[in-house]
Scaffold this active site. Structure first.
Site, PDB file in Angstrom:
ATOM      1  N   SER A  64      73.273 -34.521  49.910  1.00 23.23           N
ATOM      2  CA  SER A  64      74.342 -35.368  50.433  1.00 23.23           C
ATOM      3  C   SER A  64      75.473 -34.497  50.990  1.00 23.23           C
ATOM      4  O   SER A  64      75.239 -33.676  51.866  1.00 23.23           O
ATOM      5  CB  SER A  64      74.818 -36.325  49.341  1.00 23.23           C
ATOM      6  OG  SER A  64      75.604 -37.360  49.891  1.00 23.23           O
ATOM      7  N   ASP A 162      68.359 -44.411  54.856  1.00 26.75           N
ATOM      8  CA  ASP A 162      69.570 -43.630  54.619  1.00 26.75           C
ATOM      9  C   ASP A 162      70.454 -43.636  55.863  1.00 26.75           C
ATOM     10  O   ASP A 162      69.956 -43.499  56.987  1.00 26.75           O
ATOM     11  CB  ASP A 162      69.182 -42.189  54.260  1.00 26.75           C
ATOM     12  CG  ASP A 162      70.296 -41.400  53.607  1.00 26.75           C
ATOM     13  OD1 ASP A 162      71.432 -41.439  54.118  1.00 26.75           O
ATOM     14  OD2 ASP A 162      70.032 -40.740  52.586  1.00 26.75           O
ATOM     15  N   HIS A 192      70.005 -43.888  50.332  1.00 26.89           N
ATOM     16  CA  HIS A 192      70.681 -42.648  49.965  1.00 26.89           C
ATOM     17  C   HIS A 192      70.643 -42.433  48.450  1.00 26.89           C
ATOM     18  O   HIS A 192      70.865 -43.361  47.679  1.00 26.89           O
ATOM     19  CB  HIS A 192      72.127 -42.681  50.470  1.00 26.89           C
ATOM     20  CG  HIS A 192      72.796 -41.349  50.471  1.00 26.89           C
ATOM     21  ND1 HIS A 192      72.316 -40.269  51.178  1.00 26.89           N
ATOM     22  CD2 HIS A 192      73.922 -40.901  49.845  1.00 26.89           C
ATOM     23  CE1 HIS A 192      73.113 -39.228  51.007  1.00 26.89           C
ATOM     24  NE2 HIS A 192      74.086 -39.585  50.189  1.00 26.89           N
TER      25      HIS A 192
END
Length: 221
Positions: A64, A162, A192
């Site tokens: 991330s 995502d 995500h």
């Protein structure tokens, strides 16, 4: 937050991991976090003997926002030419501050967990200015880099739902276009950080095996 992932990597691959406690935005905006990461990279290289680390096999990785920092760190390490990096592991990386402000390939992207509004807030906090502004450094948002030549081999993994899908796939294409060996893994129907929320799900295990294997191959070389 990443202790479990790091411990799994250490236990299964027998590697040394240095986890960076970098400063956080908005209290410490760019370039605090990336400079912290670079300082730790230099420290790791300098203390390789004490850590039982092979200086020729230092990889960098993150997920991330940490994946975004990893991509920026690869650029910084290339440009400063002080520490060789053998591999970059980018797990659903956050690469482009403009994501969510333009038309995306599917309206489903960013509907779950990490939304467009969350992304805008995070980039604003990190940059100290509106995302999408002119003059954002490539060391803040790796997608902004004009030249990707000479970067270490990469692995990019992301879910098909995502928010970062488009930017991650485009970044992978750009890496491959300049000859950077790049492996891409897209998990169908995954949002995500799906593997963090449901680590025992079959797709989470497939994803874990994918990037564990990529890192193992990188060190084997």
């Amino acid at each position: 937050m990443d202790d479990a992932r790091c411990r799994n990597l250490v236990n299964e691959l027998g590697i040394v991991i240095v986890s960076v406690d970098y400063r956080l935005a908005p209290e410490a905006p760019y370039p605090a976090a990336i400079e912290d990461c670079y300082a730790v990279l230099k420290w790791t290289h300098a203390n390789a003997d004490k850590l039982s680390v092979d200086r020729a096999r230092i990889a960098i990785g993150g997920d991330s926002a940490g994946g975004g920092l990893t991509a920026c760190l690869a650029l910084m390490a290339r440009d400063r030419a002080e520490v060789p990096v053998c591999f970059q592991l980018l797990i659903y990386p956050m690469l482009d501050d403009r994501t969510g402000t333009t038309v995306m390939s599917s309206p489903e992207l960013g509907k779950y967990i990490w939304t467009r509004s969350a992304n805008h807030y995070a980039w604003n906090a990190y940059l100290g200015q509106a995302p999408g502004s002119a003059g954002v450094s490539e060391y803040a948002a790796a997608f902004r880099a004009a030249d990707l030549h000479g970067l270490p081999p990469a692995y990019i993994g992301v879910g098909s739902l995502d928010l970062f899908l488009d930017e991650d796939l485009e970044y992978a294409k750009r890496l491959m276009a300049v000859g950077v060996p790049t492996e891409v893994c897209v998990i169908p129907g995954a949002y995500h950080v799906f593997d963090v929320f449901i680590p025992e799900a079959p797709l989470s295990k497939i994803f874990k095996n994918s990037y564990f294997s990529a890192l193992k191959r990188a060190f084997a070389k």
